[in-house]
Scaffold this motif. Structure first.
Motif, PDB file in Angstrom:
ATOM      1  N   LYS A  56      16.467  -0.312 -38.809  1.00  0.00           N
ATOM      2  CA  LYS A  56      17.630   0.358 -39.396  1.00  0.00           C
ATOM      3  C   LYS A  56      17.172   1.550 -40.222  1.00  0.00           C
ATOM      4  CE  LYS A  56      20.696  -3.546 -39.375  1.00  0.00           C
ATOM      5  NZ  LYS A  56      20.702  -4.848 -39.972  1.00  0.00           N
ATOM      6  N   ALA A  57      17.504   2.744 -39.717  1.00  0.00           N
ATOM      7  CA  ALA A  57      17.035   3.981 -40.371  1.00  0.00           C
ATOM      8  C   ALA A  57      17.510   4.065 -41.812  1.00  0.00           C
ATOM      9  CB  ALA A  57      17.498   5.188 -39.581  1.00  0.00           C
ATOM     10  N   LYS A  58      18.678   3.494 -42.098  1.00  0.00           N
ATOM     11  CA  LYS A  58      19.207   3.630 -43.466  1.00  0.00           C
ATOM     12  C   LYS A  58      18.264   3.032 -44.516  1.00  0.00           C
ATOM     13  CE  LYS A  58      21.963  -0.490 -43.569  1.00  0.00           C
ATOM     14  NZ  LYS A  58      23.161  -1.194 -43.588  1.00  0.00           N
ATOM     15  N   HIS A  59      17.427   2.056 -44.103  1.00  0.00           N
ATOM     16  CA  HIS A  59      16.505   1.454 -45.074  1.00  0.00           C
ATOM     17  C   HIS A  59      15.323   2.356 -45.400  1.00  0.00           C
ATOM     18  CE1 HIS A  59      18.806  -2.100 -45.106  1.00  0.00           C
ATOM     19  NE2 HIS A  59      18.544  -2.419 -43.857  1.00  0.00           N
ATOM     20  N   LEU A  60      14.908   3.172 -44.429  1.00  0.00           N
ATOM     21  CA  LEU A  60      13.735   4.007 -44.699  1.00  0.00           C
ATOM     22  C   LEU A  60      14.104   5.335 -45.343  1.00  0.00           C
ATOM     23  CD1 LEU A  60      13.076   6.516 -42.474  1.00  0.00           C
ATOM     24  CD2 LEU A  60      12.884   4.552 -40.992  1.00  0.00           C
ATOM     25  N   VAL A  61      15.378   5.738 -45.199  1.00  0.00           N
ATOM     26  CA  VAL A  61      15.818   6.979 -45.847  1.00  0.00           C
ATOM     27  C   VAL A  61      15.993   6.697 -47.338  1.00  0.00           C
ATOM     28  CG1 VAL A  61      17.684   8.684 -45.985  1.00  0.00           C
ATOM     29  CG2 VAL A  61      16.970   7.788 -43.755  1.00  0.00           C
ATOM     30  N   GLU A  64      20.466   7.461 -51.734  1.00  0.00           N
ATOM     31  CA  GLU A  64      21.258   8.653 -52.118  1.00  0.00           C
ATOM     32  C   GLU A  64      20.987   9.859 -51.220  1.00  0.00           C
ATOM     33  OE1 GLU A  64      23.329   7.897 -54.557  1.00  0.00           O
ATOM     34  OE2 GLU A  64      22.245   6.043 -55.021  1.00  0.00           O
ATOM     35  N   GLN A  65      20.110   9.740 -50.236  1.00  0.00           N
ATOM     36  CA  GLN A  65      19.837  10.880 -49.339  1.00  0.00           C
ATOM     37  C   GLN A  65      20.425  10.589 -47.959  1.00  0.00           C
ATOM     38  OE1 GLN A  65      18.491  13.702 -50.382  1.00  0.00           O
ATOM     39  NE2 GLN A  65      18.101  12.881 -52.437  1.00  0.00           N
ATOM     40  N   SER A  66      20.648  11.645 -47.175  1.00  0.00           N
ATOM     41  CA  SER A  66      21.266  11.431 -45.861  1.00  0.00           C
ATOM     42  C   SER A  66      20.246  11.351 -44.726  1.00  0.00           C
ATOM     43  CB  SER A  66      22.273  12.547 -45.572  1.00  0.00           C
ATOM     44  OG  SER A  66      21.610  13.789 -45.647  1.00  0.00           O
ATOM     45  N   ALA A  67      19.045  11.892 -44.952  1.00  0.00           N
ATOM     46  CA  ALA A  67      18.055  11.885 -43.861  1.00  0.00           C
ATOM     47  C   ALA A  67      16.639  11.942 -44.420  1.00  0.00           C
ATOM     48  CB  ALA A  67      18.286  13.082 -42.940  1.00  0.00           C
ATOM     49  N   ALA A  68      15.713  11.361 -43.647  1.00  0.00           N
ATOM     50  CA  ALA A  68      14.281  11.509 -43.949  1.00  0.00           C
ATOM     51  C   ALA A  68      13.750  12.604 -43.026  1.00  0.00           C
ATOM     52  CB  ALA A  68      13.552  10.208 -43.658  1.00  0.00           C
ATOM     53  N   PRO A  90      18.112  10.817 -39.577  1.00  0.00           N
ATOM     54  CA  PRO A  90      19.256  10.568 -40.467  1.00  0.00           C
ATOM     55  C   PRO A  90      19.478   9.065 -40.677  1.00  0.00           C
ATOM     56  CG  PRO A  90      20.004  11.408 -38.331  1.00  0.00           C
ATOM     57  CD  PRO A  90      18.518  11.255 -38.239  1.00  0.00           C
ATOM     58  N   ALA A  91      20.115   8.729 -41.781  1.00  0.00           N
ATOM     59  CA  ALA A  91      20.404   7.318 -42.058  1.00  0.00           C
ATOM     60  C   ALA A  91      21.313   6.737 -40.971  1.00  0.00           C
ATOM     61  CB  ALA A  91      21.057   7.192 -43.433  1.00  0.00           C
TER      62      ALA A  91
END
Ligand SMILES: Nc1ncnc2c1ncn2[C@@H]1O[C@H](COP(=O)(O)OP(=O)(O)OP(=O)(O)O)[C@@H](O)[C@H]1O
Ligand SMILES: [Mg+2]
Length: 360
Positions: A56-61, A64-68, A90-91
Protein backbone atom coordinates in the motif's frame (compact mmCIF):
# COMPACT_ATOMS: atom_id res chain seq x y z
CA UNK A 1 24.13 -0.27 -13.32
CA UNK A 2 25.09 2.24 -10.67
CA UNK A 3 23.65 5.36 -9.07
CA UNK A 4 25.87 8.43 -8.77
CA UNK A 5 23.32 10.79 -7.18
CA UNK A 6 20.16 10.18 -5.22
CA UNK A 7 17.44 12.56 -4.16
CA UNK A 8 14.65 11.25 -1.94
CA UNK A 9 11.51 13.17 -1.00
CA UNK A 10 8.59 12.27 1.24
CA UNK A 11 9.45 8.62 1.84
CA UNK A 12 8.27 7.73 5.38
CA UNK A 13 10.15 10.02 7.83
CA UNK A 14 12.43 11.42 5.09
CA UNK A 15 11.28 14.88 3.98
CA UNK A 16 14.13 15.53 1.61
CA UNK A 17 17.66 14.20 1.41
CA UNK A 18 20.21 13.99 -1.38
CA UNK A 19 23.61 12.35 -1.49
CA UNK A 20 26.26 11.01 -3.85
CA UNK A 21 26.79 7.31 -3.16
CA UNK A 22 30.01 5.37 -3.66
CA UNK A 23 30.03 3.10 -6.71
CA UNK A 24 31.02 0.21 -4.43
CA UNK A 25 29.98 0.03 -0.77
CA UNK A 26 27.59 2.42 0.98
CA UNK A 27 26.97 1.99 4.68
CA UNK A 28 23.92 3.69 6.13
CA UNK A 29 23.88 3.74 9.91
CA UNK A 30 21.67 5.23 12.56
CA UNK A 31 19.47 4.40 15.52
CA UNK A 32 16.24 2.42 15.38
CA UNK A 33 13.56 4.38 13.56
CA UNK A 34 16.03 6.88 12.08
CA UNK A 35 15.20 6.09 8.43
CA UNK A 36 17.85 3.57 7.28
CA UNK A 37 15.46 1.06 5.75
CA UNK A 38 13.47 3.96 4.28
CA UNK A 39 16.53 4.89 2.19
CA UNK A 40 16.69 1.33 0.83
CA UNK A 41 12.95 1.45 0.26
CA UNK A 42 13.39 4.69 -1.72
CA UNK A 43 16.00 3.03 -3.98
CA UNK A 44 13.59 0.14 -4.44
CA UNK A 45 10.96 2.67 -5.56
CA UNK A 46 13.47 4.07 -8.06
CA UNK A 47 13.99 0.58 -9.51
CA UNK A 48 10.52 -0.95 -9.25
CA UNK A 49 8.11 1.92 -8.30
CA UNK A 50 7.13 0.04 -5.14
CA UNK A 51 8.25 -0.75 -1.63
CA UNK A 52 9.58 -4.12 -0.48
CA UNK A 53 7.76 -3.56 2.85
CA UNK A 54 4.20 -2.79 1.85
CA UNK A 55 1.80 -3.16 -1.05
CA UNK A 56 0.00 0.00 0.00
CA UNK A 57 1.71 3.13 -1.29
CA UNK A 58 -0.07 5.31 1.26
CA UNK A 59 2.08 3.77 4.02
CA UNK A 60 5.39 4.66 2.41
CA UNK A 61 4.40 8.20 1.45
CA UNK A 62 5.25 10.61 4.28
CA UNK A 63 2.25 11.58 6.40
CA UNK A 64 0.48 14.73 5.15
CA UNK A 65 2.12 14.39 1.71
CA UNK A 66 0.48 13.23 -1.53
CA UNK A 67 3.42 11.45 -3.18
CA UNK A 68 6.91 10.08 -2.63
CA UNK A 69 9.51 10.95 -5.27
CA UNK A 70 12.95 9.54 -5.92
CA UNK A 71 15.40 10.89 -8.49
CA UNK A 72 18.68 9.33 -9.48
CA UNK A 73 21.55 9.99 -11.81
CA UNK A 74 22.16 6.53 -13.16
CA UNK A 75 24.78 4.86 -15.28
CA UNK A 76 23.15 1.69 -16.71
CA UNK A 77 26.30 0.13 -18.22
CA UNK A 78 28.77 1.79 -15.78
CA UNK A 79 30.51 3.65 -18.58
CA UNK A 80 30.73 7.06 -16.92
CA UNK A 81 27.30 8.30 -18.12
CA UNK A 82 24.83 10.22 -15.95
CA UNK A 83 21.24 9.64 -17.10
CA UNK A 84 18.25 10.99 -15.23
CA UNK A 85 15.66 8.68 -13.77
CA UNK A 86 12.74 9.79 -11.61
CA UNK A 87 9.83 7.91 -10.04
CA UNK A 88 6.84 9.56 -8.46
CA UNK A 89 4.76 7.25 -6.27
CA UNK A 90 1.48 8.86 -5.23
CA UNK A 91 -0.33 7.66 -2.12
CA UNK A 92 -3.25 6.78 -4.43
CA UNK A 93 -3.04 5.83 -8.11
CA UNK A 94 -0.37 4.86 -10.58
CA UNK A 95 3.35 5.61 -10.36
CA UNK A 96 4.96 7.81 -12.99
CA UNK A 97 8.40 6.92 -14.33
CA UNK A 98 10.55 9.43 -16.25
CA UNK A 99 13.79 8.35 -17.89
CA UNK A 100 15.87 10.86 -19.80
CA UNK A 101 12.84 13.12 -20.30
CA UNK A 102 10.38 10.41 -21.46
CA UNK A 103 7.77 8.28 -19.71
CA UNK A 104 8.68 4.58 -19.58
CA UNK A 105 6.75 1.51 -18.41
CA UNK A 106 7.50 -0.77 -15.48
CA UNK A 107 9.10 -3.64 -17.41
CA UNK A 108 11.48 -1.17 -19.14
CA UNK A 109 12.35 0.20 -15.69
CA UNK A 110 12.89 -3.28 -14.23
CA UNK A 111 15.22 -4.13 -17.11
CA UNK A 112 17.12 -0.87 -16.66
CA UNK A 113 17.61 -1.16 -12.88
CA UNK A 114 18.59 -4.69 -11.77
CA UNK A 115 17.91 -4.67 -8.04
CA UNK A 116 18.50 -7.33 -5.41
CA UNK A 117 17.17 -7.01 -1.87
CA UNK A 118 18.51 -8.96 1.12
CA UNK A 119 16.46 -8.35 4.27
CA UNK A 120 14.54 -10.28 6.90
CA UNK A 121 11.95 -11.26 4.26
CA UNK A 122 14.65 -12.98 2.22
CA UNK A 123 14.38 -15.92 4.68
CA UNK A 124 11.09 -16.60 2.93
CA UNK A 125 13.12 -17.96 0.01
CA UNK A 126 13.68 -20.99 2.23
CA UNK A 127 10.72 -20.86 4.58
CA UNK A 128 7.99 -19.35 2.42
CA UNK A 129 5.68 -20.61 -0.31
CA UNK A 130 6.82 -21.84 -3.75
CA UNK A 131 5.50 -18.56 -5.26
CA UNK A 132 8.40 -16.72 -3.57
CA UNK A 133 10.98 -19.09 -5.05
CA UNK A 134 9.35 -18.86 -8.50
CA UNK A 135 9.53 -15.07 -8.27
CA UNK A 136 13.24 -15.35 -7.45
CA UNK A 137 13.85 -17.73 -10.34
CA UNK A 138 11.83 -15.62 -12.78
CA UNK A 139 13.80 -12.47 -11.87
CA UNK A 140 16.82 -14.24 -13.31
CA UNK A 141 15.02 -15.63 -16.36
CA UNK A 142 13.52 -12.18 -17.08
CA UNK A 143 16.99 -10.63 -17.17
CA UNK A 144 18.56 -13.58 -18.99
CA UNK A 145 16.16 -13.94 -21.90
CA UNK A 146 14.18 -11.31 -23.77
CA UNK A 147 11.55 -13.93 -24.71
CA UNK A 148 10.60 -14.54 -21.07
CA UNK A 149 8.21 -11.64 -20.46
CA UNK A 150 6.15 -12.42 -23.61
CA UNK A 151 6.01 -16.13 -22.72
CA UNK A 152 5.14 -15.44 -19.11
CA UNK A 153 2.31 -13.07 -20.02
CA UNK A 154 1.03 -15.54 -22.64
CA UNK A 155 1.14 -18.37 -20.14
CA UNK A 156 -0.76 -16.35 -17.48
CA UNK A 157 -3.45 -15.50 -20.05
CA UNK A 158 -3.92 -19.16 -21.10
CA UNK A 159 -3.88 -20.42 -17.50
CA UNK A 160 -6.55 -17.88 -16.54
CA UNK A 161 -8.68 -18.90 -19.51
CA UNK A 162 -8.32 -22.62 -18.76
CA UNK A 163 -9.24 -22.07 -15.09
CA UNK A 164 -12.28 -19.98 -16.08
CA UNK A 165 -13.49 -22.84 -18.27
CA UNK A 166 -12.83 -25.39 -15.50
CA UNK A 167 -14.93 -23.31 -13.09
CA UNK A 168 -17.92 -23.66 -15.46
CA UNK A 169 -17.98 -27.36 -14.49
CA UNK A 170 -17.98 -28.74 -18.05
CA UNK A 171 -15.90 -28.05 -21.15
CA UNK A 172 -16.51 -28.88 -24.75
CA UNK A 173 -13.88 -31.44 -25.77
CA UNK A 174 -12.67 -29.51 -28.84
CA UNK A 175 -12.36 -26.28 -26.87
CA UNK A 176 -10.41 -28.09 -24.18
CA UNK A 177 -7.97 -29.47 -26.76
CA UNK A 178 -7.35 -25.97 -28.17
CA UNK A 179 -6.57 -24.47 -24.74
CA UNK A 180 -4.52 -27.46 -23.63
CA UNK A 181 -2.37 -27.24 -26.76
CA UNK A 182 -1.61 -23.60 -26.01
CA UNK A 183 -1.09 -24.33 -22.31
CA UNK A 184 1.42 -27.08 -23.13
CA UNK A 185 3.28 -24.97 -25.71
CA UNK A 186 3.75 -22.07 -23.25
CA UNK A 187 4.56 -24.45 -20.38
CA UNK A 188 7.28 -26.27 -22.30
CA UNK A 189 8.95 -23.04 -23.42
CA UNK A 190 8.73 -21.42 -19.98
CA UNK A 191 10.10 -24.55 -18.31
CA UNK A 192 12.95 -24.77 -20.83
CA UNK A 193 13.98 -21.16 -20.05
CA UNK A 194 13.77 -21.79 -16.30
CA UNK A 195 15.81 -25.01 -16.57
CA UNK A 196 18.48 -23.37 -18.73
CA UNK A 197 18.75 -20.44 -16.33
CA UNK A 198 19.05 -22.74 -13.34
CA UNK A 199 21.84 -24.77 -14.93
CA UNK A 200 23.83 -21.52 -15.25
CA UNK A 201 22.92 -20.36 -11.74
CA UNK A 202 23.97 -23.58 -9.98
CA UNK A 203 27.77 -23.22 -10.37
CA UNK A 204 27.56 -19.55 -9.33
CA UNK A 205 25.54 -20.55 -6.25
CA UNK A 206 27.98 -23.33 -5.35
CA UNK A 207 30.89 -20.88 -5.64
CA UNK A 208 29.27 -18.36 -3.26
CA UNK A 209 28.16 -21.07 -0.80
CA UNK A 210 31.71 -22.44 -0.67
CA UNK A 211 32.91 -18.95 0.34
CA UNK A 212 30.18 -18.22 2.88
CA UNK A 213 29.55 -21.69 4.29
CA UNK A 214 32.73 -23.65 3.82
CA UNK A 215 32.20 -27.39 3.90
CA UNK A 216 28.41 -27.24 3.57
CA UNK A 217 26.97 -28.81 0.45
CA UNK A 218 23.63 -27.38 -0.61
CA UNK A 219 21.81 -29.09 -3.41
CA UNK A 220 19.69 -26.85 -5.61
CA UNK A 221 16.96 -28.78 -7.41
CA UNK A 222 14.06 -27.79 -9.62
CA UNK A 223 10.56 -29.14 -9.71
CA UNK A 224 8.75 -28.33 -12.99
CA UNK A 225 5.29 -28.17 -11.40
CA UNK A 226 4.40 -31.65 -12.64
CA UNK A 227 6.01 -35.09 -12.69
CA UNK A 228 8.87 -34.44 -15.10
CA UNK A 229 9.09 -38.11 -16.08
CA UNK A 230 5.71 -37.75 -17.79
CA UNK A 231 4.81 -35.47 -20.72
CA UNK A 232 2.51 -32.60 -19.68
CA UNK A 233 -0.29 -33.59 -22.11
CA UNK A 234 -0.54 -36.98 -20.38
CA UNK A 235 -0.53 -35.30 -16.92
CA UNK A 236 -3.25 -32.83 -17.95
CA UNK A 237 -5.38 -35.65 -19.38
CA UNK A 238 -5.09 -37.83 -16.28
CA UNK A 239 -5.76 -34.86 -13.95
CA UNK A 240 -8.65 -33.48 -15.96
CA UNK A 241 -11.56 -34.81 -13.89
CA UNK A 242 -9.90 -33.58 -10.68
CA UNK A 243 -9.12 -30.16 -12.23
CA UNK A 244 -12.77 -29.89 -13.24
CA UNK A 245 -13.97 -30.75 -9.73
CA UNK A 246 -11.55 -28.25 -8.14
CA UNK A 247 -12.04 -25.53 -10.76
CA UNK A 248 -8.34 -24.90 -11.40
CA UNK A 249 -5.32 -26.41 -13.13
CA UNK A 250 -3.31 -28.35 -10.56
CA UNK A 251 -0.20 -29.09 -12.65
CA UNK A 252 2.03 -26.85 -14.73
CA UNK A 253 4.70 -24.14 -14.44
CA UNK A 254 2.40 -22.20 -12.06
CA UNK A 255 3.38 -24.91 -9.53
CA UNK A 256 7.15 -24.93 -10.24
CA UNK A 257 9.47 -24.78 -7.23
CA UNK A 258 13.11 -24.73 -6.21
CA UNK A 259 14.26 -27.42 -3.79
CA UNK A 260 17.15 -26.69 -1.45
CA UNK A 261 18.62 -29.65 0.39
CA UNK A 262 21.48 -30.16 2.84
CA UNK A 263 22.76 -33.75 3.07
CA UNK A 264 19.44 -34.90 1.66
CA UNK A 265 17.34 -32.90 4.16
CA UNK A 266 15.10 -29.92 3.47
CA UNK A 267 17.36 -26.88 4.08
CA UNK A 268 14.53 -24.92 5.77
CA UNK A 269 14.23 -27.66 8.43
CA UNK A 270 17.92 -28.33 8.84
CA UNK A 271 19.83 -25.06 8.89
CA UNK A 272 20.36 -22.60 11.76
CA UNK A 273 19.11 -19.04 11.46
CA UNK A 274 22.54 -17.65 10.54
CA UNK A 275 23.15 -20.47 8.05
CA UNK A 276 19.78 -19.72 6.45
CA UNK A 277 20.72 -16.08 6.08
CA UNK A 278 23.95 -17.10 4.35
CA UNK A 279 22.17 -19.53 2.01
CA UNK A 280 19.44 -17.10 0.92
CA UNK A 281 22.08 -14.38 0.52
CA UNK A 282 24.16 -16.80 -1.57
CA UNK A 283 21.16 -17.32 -3.87
CA UNK A 284 20.83 -13.55 -4.37
CA UNK A 285 24.58 -13.01 -4.75
CA UNK A 286 24.79 -15.84 -7.28
CA UNK A 287 22.05 -14.18 -9.34
CA UNK A 288 24.04 -10.94 -9.34
CA UNK A 289 27.23 -12.76 -10.39
CA UNK A 290 25.40 -14.49 -13.23
CA UNK A 291 23.68 -11.25 -14.25
CA UNK A 292 27.09 -9.56 -14.44
CA UNK A 293 28.52 -12.41 -16.54
CA UNK A 294 25.58 -12.40 -18.97
CA UNK A 295 24.99 -8.66 -19.29
CA UNK A 296 28.42 -7.18 -18.55
CA UNK A 297 26.96 -4.87 -15.92
CA UNK A 298 26.53 -5.14 -12.17
CA UNK A 299 23.40 -5.11 -9.99
CA UNK A 300 22.43 -2.86 -7.12
CA UNK A 301 22.17 -4.62 -3.75
CA UNK A 302 20.01 -3.33 -0.92
CA UNK A 303 21.06 -5.16 2.25
CA UNK A 304 19.08 -4.32 5.35
CA UNK A 305 20.84 -4.90 8.66
CA UNK A 306 23.74 -6.94 7.31
CA UNK A 307 25.23 -7.85 10.73
CA UNK A 308 22.01 -9.34 12.14
CA UNK A 309 22.14 -13.14 12.68
CA UNK A 310 25.84 -13.30 11.67
CA UNK A 311 28.91 -13.80 13.86
CA UNK A 312 32.13 -11.82 13.22
CA UNK A 313 33.65 -14.45 10.93
CA UNK A 314 30.59 -14.87 8.73
CA UNK A 315 29.89 -11.12 8.67
CA UNK A 316 33.41 -10.63 7.36
CA UNK A 317 33.06 -13.40 4.76
CA UNK A 318 29.81 -11.77 3.56
CA UNK A 319 31.57 -8.40 3.20
CA UNK A 320 34.44 -10.08 1.28
CA UNK A 321 32.00 -11.51 -1.26
CA UNK A 322 30.39 -8.07 -1.66
CA UNK A 323 33.65 -6.22 -2.17
CA UNK A 324 34.95 -8.80 -4.64
CA UNK A 325 31.88 -8.19 -6.83
CA UNK A 326 31.45 -5.03 -8.86
CA UNK A 327 27.93 -4.44 -7.51
CA UNK A 328 26.92 -1.17 -5.94
CA UNK A 329 25.81 -2.03 -2.40
CA UNK A 330 23.68 -0.08 0.05
CA UNK A 331 24.02 -1.67 3.47
CA UNK A 332 22.25 -0.62 6.66
CA UNK A 333 23.32 -1.30 10.23
CA UNK A 334 22.64 0.27 13.60
CA UNK A 335 26.33 0.52 14.48
CA UNK A 336 28.79 0.99 11.61
CA UNK A 337 31.63 -0.17 13.90
CA UNK A 338 30.15 -3.67 13.60
CA UNK A 339 31.31 -3.75 9.97
CA UNK A 340 34.28 -1.41 9.88
CA UNK A 341 37.03 -3.98 10.35
CA UNK A 342 35.60 -6.21 7.59
CA UNK A 343 36.71 -4.26 4.52
CA UNK A 344 39.87 -4.12 2.50
CA UNK A 345 41.54 -0.68 2.79
CA UNK A 346 41.37 -0.38 -1.04
CA UNK A 347 37.57 -0.68 -1.14
CA UNK A 348 35.66 2.50 -1.97
CA UNK A 349 33.38 2.89 1.08
CA UNK A 350 31.03 5.77 1.85
CA UNK A 351 29.37 5.97 5.25
CA UNK A 352 26.15 7.94 5.78
CA UNK A 353 24.64 8.64 9.17
CA UNK A 354 20.93 9.26 9.46
CA UNK A 355 18.93 10.66 12.38
CA UNK A 356 15.23 11.59 12.32
CA UNK A 357 15.06 11.24 8.54
CA UNK A 358 17.99 13.60 7.84
CA UNK A 359 21.60 12.87 6.98
CA UNK A 360 24.05 14.19 9.55
N1 LIG B 1 4.25 7.25 6.29
C1 LIG B 1 5.09 7.70 7.21
N2 LIG B 1 5.23 9.02 7.44
C2 LIG B 1 6.11 9.49 8.36
N3 LIG B 1 6.90 8.69 9.11
C3 LIG B 1 6.80 7.37 8.92
C4 LIG B 1 5.90 6.80 7.97
N4 LIG B 1 6.03 5.45 8.00
C5 LIG B 1 6.95 5.19 8.95
N5 LIG B 1 7.42 6.32 9.49
C6 LIG B 1 8.50 6.45 10.50
O1 LIG B 1 9.72 6.47 9.76
C7 LIG B 1 10.79 6.07 10.61
C8 LIG B 1 11.82 5.35 9.79
O2 LIG B 1 11.64 3.98 9.77
P1 LIG B 1 12.76 2.99 9.22
O3 LIG B 1 12.09 1.67 9.16
O4 LIG B 1 13.37 3.51 7.99
O5 LIG B 1 13.85 3.04 10.38
P2 LIG B 1 15.21 2.24 10.54
O6 LIG B 1 16.29 3.27 10.70
O7 LIG B 1 15.38 1.26 9.45
O8 LIG B 1 15.01 1.54 11.94
P3 LIG B 1 15.42 0.06 12.49
O9 LIG B 1 16.86 0.16 12.96
O10 LIG B 1 14.51 -0.14 13.65
O11 LIG B 1 15.24 -0.93 11.41
C9 LIG B 1 10.15 5.37 11.79
O12 LIG B 1 10.35 6.15 12.93
C10 LIG B 1 8.68 5.30 11.44
O13 LIG B 1 7.86 5.45 12.55
MG1 LIG C 1 15.30 -0.79 9.46
Amino acid sequence: MSISKLQIQHVRNISSISFAPSQAINIICGENGSGKTSILEAINILGLTRSFRTNKAKHLVQSEQSAATVFGSIDPMVQGLAQSLGVERPAEGEARIRYEGSDIDLSTLAELVPLQVINADTFMLLEGSPAIRRQFLDWGVFHADKAFIRLWRGFRRVLKQRNTLLKCGSIDNKLRQVWDREFIAFSDQLTRLRTEYLSLLKPEFEAVVSQLLEGTHIELGFSYGWDKKRPLDEVLASNFERDLRQGFTASGPQRADLRLKVDGHNAAERLSRGQKKLVVSALKLAQGALFQRMNSRPCIYLIDDLPSELDQVHGELFCKVLEQSSNQCFITCVDDQALMSHWDPQTDIATFRIADGSLC
